[in-house]
Design a protein around this motif. Structure first.
Motif, short mmCIF file in Angstrom:
data_model
loop_
_atom_site.label_atom_id
_atom_site.label_comp_id
_atom_site.label_asym_id
_atom_site.label_seq_id
_atom_site.Cartn_x
_atom_site.Cartn_y
_atom_site.Cartn_z
N THR A 1 -67.36 40.12 65.71
CA THR A 1 -66.73 38.85 66.07
C THR A 1 -67.77 37.91 66.66
N ALA B 1 -57.03 35.63 77.39
CA ALA B 1 -56.65 36.81 78.18
C ALA B 1 -56.63 36.49 79.68
N GLY C 1 -62.97 37.74 64.10
CA GLY C 1 -62.24 38.37 65.19
C GLY C 1 -60.94 39.01 64.71
N THR D 1 -65.11 35.10 70.55
CA THR D 1 -64.80 36.00 71.66
C THR D 1 -64.57 35.20 72.95
N SER E 1 -56.96 40.91 66.09
CA SER E 1 -55.94 40.94 67.13
C SER E 1 -56.09 42.19 67.99
N LYS E 2 -55.42 42.19 69.14
CA LYS E 2 -55.39 43.38 70.00
C LYS E 2 -54.80 44.57 69.26
N GLY F 1 -56.42 36.30 64.72
CA GLY F 1 -57.06 37.11 65.75
C GLY F 1 -56.83 36.56 67.14
N THR F 2 -56.95 35.24 67.30
CA THR F 2 -56.76 34.64 68.62
C THR F 2 -55.30 34.71 69.06
N HIS G 1 -61.09 34.22 73.00
CA HIS G 1 -60.23 35.37 73.30
C HIS G 1 -60.23 35.68 74.80
N GLN H 1 -54.12 38.02 70.42
CA GLN H 1 -54.55 38.53 71.72
C GLN H 1 -53.37 38.71 72.66
N LEU H 2 -52.25 38.03 72.36
CA LEU H 2 -51.04 38.12 73.18
C LEU H 2 -49.85 38.46 72.29
N GLN I 1 -57.44 46.18 67.13
CA GLN I 1 -58.38 46.90 68.00
C GLN I 1 -57.78 48.24 68.45
#
Length: 324
Positions: free
Chosen positions: A109, A121, A89, A114, A91-92, A143-144, A117, A147-148, A95
């Motif tokens: 991922t 979110a 996975g 996912t 990060s945002k 990656g997790t 994730h 996400q923020l 992406q």
């Protein structure tokens, strides 16, 4: 290191090999490798992959030879190229950068990553902060947490829990890296719940089924074996946890990337040798390891009873081959 005379066994007479079940590839790894292979077939070389698609040297080198280029920085990917995100996975920010650069992206991922994730979110929109149990620097954790922009606090062990300082405790949730030691994660989760009794836990545990099953198999294997060999690369979190678990249970355990790393003295006098493989290690490497141990004198091979894994994950759209 001098070559040993393999005509002189080092294991005990009639020594046997016991193969753990389940072992080796999981559904997420199968899917990730399949995505890269299909992208190469459909779009031709090169296919760019952000980070190692899975943490196994053999798999990565095989895909390199077939035209995959592994990168860490998206600046290394030319405009219009096809890009695959690894099973761990992203990060945002990664992406968004990939979208801005206009790459054709296929996301490999693992769906179980996912799931974490999506949970992060969803709860973040409800005002939650998070405690994440995981290993700093591991790509899945990056990656997790990515996400923020903020609000995720990483803890690696029980001692870290005392130092977490969330902005508030009314809305606090815990998430976990999917490839941790089940027992370690349970101990850290207990410490988290002791300090934050109202913390929200996932509906289903974040540690994936394959990690759980392989660790459960090693617990059984360790009751039968004088020494345990784990096939897996040094970067593989779940493989490292298997070797650690066997040692914790009092059995000498060694992790090897391939059969060439085996050392004859590990098997001196052994009656039973246990062999398992991490979720990113292909069975061909297990076969090579078994052949080498038989050259050290083992005379039988059997597979222990274990959970049968049948889970399969669907591929992303756009990877169907013309002959299908």
């Amino acid at each position: 290191m001098t070559e040993r005379d393999l005509s002189q066994p080092v294991t005990a007479p009639d020594a046997g090999i016991v193969l753990a079940a389940p072992r080796g590839f999981c559904a997420g790894v199968d899917r990730a490798i399949d995505i890269v292979e299909r992208a190469l077939q459909k779009f031709g070389r090169p296919i760019y992959v952000r980070h190692e698609i899975v943490h196994n040297t053999h798999v990565v080198n095989d895909l390199k030879n077939r035209g995959a280029i592994f990168i860490e920085d998206l600046a290394e990917v030319p405009p219009g190229a096809t890009l695959v995100f690894s099973a761990h996975g992203v990060s945002k920010a990664v992406q968004e950068e990939a979208a801005q650069r206009g790459f054709q992206v296929f996301d490999a991922t693992c769906p179980l990553v996912t799931k974490v994730h999506v949970e992060v979110a969803k709860l973040a929109k409800e005002g939650y902060e998070f405690i994440m149990i995981g290993h700093k620097g591991h790509p899945e954790v990056e990656g997790t947490m990515g996400q923020l922009d903020s609000g995720i606090h990483l803890v690696e062990d029980v001692n870290d829990v005392a130092h977490v300082q969330p902005a508030q405790t009314d809305r606090l949730a815990v998430v976990t890296q999917t490839t941790l030691s089940v027992d370690d994660a349970a101990a850290i989760t207990a410490a988290v719940k002791a300090r934050f009794p109202n913390i929200r836990e996932p509906k289903q545990q974040d540690i994936c089924y394959a990690t759980q099953n392989r660790q459960d198999a090693v617990k059984v294997l360790s009751q039968q074996a004088d020494v345990v060999i784990v096939v897996g690369s040094p970067t593989s979190s779940n493989s490292n946890r298997l070797a650690e678990l066997a040692r914790r249970l009092g059995v000498p355990a060694h992790m090897v990337d391939n059969a060439d790393e085996l050392q004859a003295e590990w098997f001196a006098g052994a009656t039973t040798v246990g062999v398992t493989a991490g979720a990113s290690a292909p069975e061909v490497l297990v076969n090579d390891v078994v052949a080498r141990i038989k050259a050290y004198g083992a005379v039988s091979v059997r597979t222990m009873d274990g959970v049968q894994e049948t889970l399969k994950f669907p591929l992303p759209k756009g990877l169907k081959l013309d002959n299908q």
